[in-house]
Scaffold this motif. Structure first.
Motif, short mmCIF file in Angstrom:
data_model
loop_
_atom_site.label_atom_id
_atom_site.label_comp_id
_atom_site.label_asym_id
_atom_site.label_seq_id
_atom_site.Cartn_x
_atom_site.Cartn_y
_atom_site.Cartn_z
N ALA A 117 -25.62 9.17 37.86
CA ALA A 117 -25.28 10.09 36.56
C ALA A 117 -25.87 9.65 35.41
O ALA A 117 -25.85 8.12 35.15
CB ALA A 117 -23.75 10.34 36.32
N GLY A 118 -26.32 10.42 34.30
CA GLY A 118 -27.08 9.73 33.32
C GLY A 118 -25.79 9.87 32.31
O GLY A 118 -25.94 9.33 31.22
N GLN A 119 -25.09 10.93 32.43
CA GLN A 119 -23.93 10.76 31.44
C GLN A 119 -22.99 9.50 31.24
O GLN A 119 -22.41 9.23 32.39
CB GLN A 119 -23.09 12.29 31.63
CG GLN A 119 -23.81 13.35 31.32
CD GLN A 119 -22.86 14.81 31.34
OE1 GLN A 119 -21.63 14.46 30.94
NE2 GLN A 119 -23.38 15.68 31.38
N GLU A 120 -22.88 9.19 29.95
CA GLU A 120 -22.09 8.03 29.95
C GLU A 120 -20.63 8.02 30.69
O GLU A 120 -20.33 7.04 31.42
CB GLU A 120 -21.78 7.80 28.48
CG GLU A 120 -23.07 7.09 27.78
CD GLU A 120 -23.81 5.92 28.50
OE1 GLU A 120 -24.74 5.96 28.85
OE2 GLU A 120 -22.79 4.90 28.93
N ARG A 121 -19.91 9.20 30.65
CA ARG A 121 -18.68 9.25 31.32
C ARG A 121 -18.62 9.21 32.57
O ARG A 121 -17.51 8.81 33.06
CB ARG A 121 -17.95 10.33 30.72
CG ARG A 121 -18.51 11.87 31.16
CD ARG A 121 -18.08 12.98 30.26
NE ARG A 121 -18.89 14.13 30.62
CZ ARG A 121 -18.53 15.11 31.01
NH1 ARG A 121 -17.24 15.35 31.41
NH2 ARG A 121 -19.20 16.30 31.15
N PHE A 122 -19.78 9.18 33.33
CA PHE A 122 -19.71 9.01 34.74
C PHE A 122 -20.30 7.65 35.10
O PHE A 122 -20.33 7.40 36.16
CB PHE A 122 -20.38 9.94 35.43
CG PHE A 122 -19.74 11.58 35.29
CD1 PHE A 122 -18.60 11.72 35.40
CD2 PHE A 122 -20.99 12.41 34.83
CE1 PHE A 122 -18.22 13.28 34.85
CE2 PHE A 122 -20.29 13.72 34.50
CZ PHE A 122 -18.88 14.15 34.72
N LYS A 123 -20.64 6.73 34.11
CA LYS A 123 -21.36 5.84 34.49
C LYS A 123 -20.81 4.73 35.21
O LYS A 123 -21.26 3.96 35.85
CB LYS A 123 -22.08 5.10 33.14
CG LYS A 123 -23.28 5.70 32.68
CD LYS A 123 -24.28 5.24 33.78
CE LYS A 123 -25.66 6.09 33.92
NZ LYS A 123 -26.35 5.97 35.00
N CYS A 124 -19.53 4.64 34.87
CA CYS A 124 -18.48 3.46 35.25
C CYS A 124 -18.62 3.80 36.80
O CYS A 124 -18.42 2.84 37.64
CB CYS A 124 -17.23 3.50 35.03
SG CYS A 124 -16.39 4.98 34.68
N ILE A 125 -18.78 5.14 37.56
CA ILE A 125 -18.51 5.15 38.73
C ILE A 125 -20.06 4.73 39.24
O ILE A 125 -19.96 4.11 40.49
CB ILE A 125 -18.41 6.75 39.12
CG1 ILE A 125 -17.03 7.41 38.45
CG2 ILE A 125 -18.34 7.17 40.77
CD1 ILE A 125 -17.28 8.95 38.58
N ALA A 126 -21.10 5.20 38.64
CA ALA A 126 -22.22 5.06 39.22
C ALA A 126 -22.66 3.43 39.32
O ALA A 126 -23.37 3.12 40.30
CB ALA A 126 -23.40 5.52 38.17
#
Ligand SMILES: Nc1nc2c(ncn2[C@@H]2O[C@H](COP(=O)(O)OP(=O)(O)OP(=O)(O)O)[C@@H](O)[C@H]2O)c(=O)[nH]1
Ligand SMILES: [Mg+2]
Length: 276
Positions: A117-126
């Motif tokens: 994911a490029g969106q910051e809020r999903f980055k911790c998962i990625a």
């Protein structure tokens, strides 16, 4: 996926796909490394044919990572469920992955493409999926210079977009293969493209990445790009396998020179303990 199923005929690579631009290529040799060709002919590729190589795709939000992975030009007609280009933006949440099988020089070779994911809020998962990548595909939008600037690990840390720095931290920078991919080429005029390409080539050289420009909408260069990723990842895998198993013969020295940018050097950095 059945690993024993035969590989589709259009995924069989008997020759090395060439780079897009010689100025920013992982290497510019016309053929696979001779040691790799030899090992394949003599069935000395060890576990390469049984392993799955991980490739992660990172970049700003909405640059076109998901569309690139799903582009029909590479997978059609084998992915009937994904044979249309999706014009509607649907943000990737966390990660997703696709598995693709090739046959390179007669050896089965599987790539696992991780779409982050490029969106910051999903980055911790990625970011929890970054580890163990053999190649990192860094995507930017050819029509958005900020998305190119964010591919610089130093810059990305400053501006809060840490995906590349994080991805590099989780992997061995001396062996991971980097590809810098400009997306949405169909939206650039030729003049705009030339300007952007100049900057992109410089960035790719700085980060020692191979540069590509693609359009998932028209399919331009998509197939060529993924075949190149498969071929270079395979080549690096076989060279690493040969180093690991110490199969190097006396006098069979990997030549290193500054023009041999740089896959061949990568293999030689992983020194075998039994080699001269
Ligand atoms: N014209 C054009 N549009 C594209 C291309 N690739 C992607 N798009 C559009 O760009 C938007 C974002 O594409 P995605 O592939 O979802 O972007 P992403 O990088 O996966 O975004 P995140 O999952 O949020 O990180 C969509 O509306 C796509 O239709 C392309 O090659 N050409
Ligand atoms: Mg996405």
């Amino acid at each position: 996926m059945n690993l024993l199923a035969p590989v589709r005929r259009d995924r069989v690579l008997a020759e090395l796909p060439q780079c897009l631009r010689k100025e920013a290529a992982l290497h510019v040799h016309k053929d696979f490394h001779p040691r790799v060709t030899g090992a394949c002919q003599e069935h000395r590729t060890g576990t390469v044919g049984f392993k799955i190589s991980k490739v992660i795709v990172v970049g700003d939000l909405s640059v076109g990572k998901t569309c690139l992975i799903n582009s029909q030009s590479i997978w059609y007609p084998f992915r009937f469920c994904k044979d249309t280009f999706d014009k509607n933006y649907k943000a990737t949440i966390g990660v997703d992955f696709e598995m693709e099988r090739f046959e390179v020089l007669g050896v089965p070779f599987s790539l696992q493409l991780w779409d982050t994911a490029g969106q910051e809020r999903f980055k911790c998962i990625a970011s929890t999926y970054y580890r163990g990548a053999q190649a990192i595909i860094i995507v930017f939008n050819l029509n958005d210079v900020a998305s190119l600037e964010h591919t610089n690990p130093l810059m990305s840390t400053v501006c809060g977009r840490q995906w590349l720095a994080d991805a590099l931290k989780e992997n061995d920078p001396s062996s991971v293969l980097l590809f810098l991919v400009g997306s949405k080429k169909d939206l650039s005029t030729p003049a705009q493209y030339v300007l952007m390409e100049k900057d992109a080539l410089r960035v790719a050289q700085e980060m020692k990445a191979e540069y590509w420009a693609v359009s998932s909408l028209t399919g331009e260069n998509v197939r060529e790009f993924f075949f190149r990723v498969a071929a270079l990842t395979f080549e690096a895998n076989v060279l690493a396998e040969l180093e690991k198993s110490g199969v190097r013969r006396i006098g069979d020295v990997v030549r290193i020179n500054s023009d041999d940018n740089n896959l061949y050097q990568t293999a030689s950095k992983k020194k075998s303990t039994c080699c001269p």
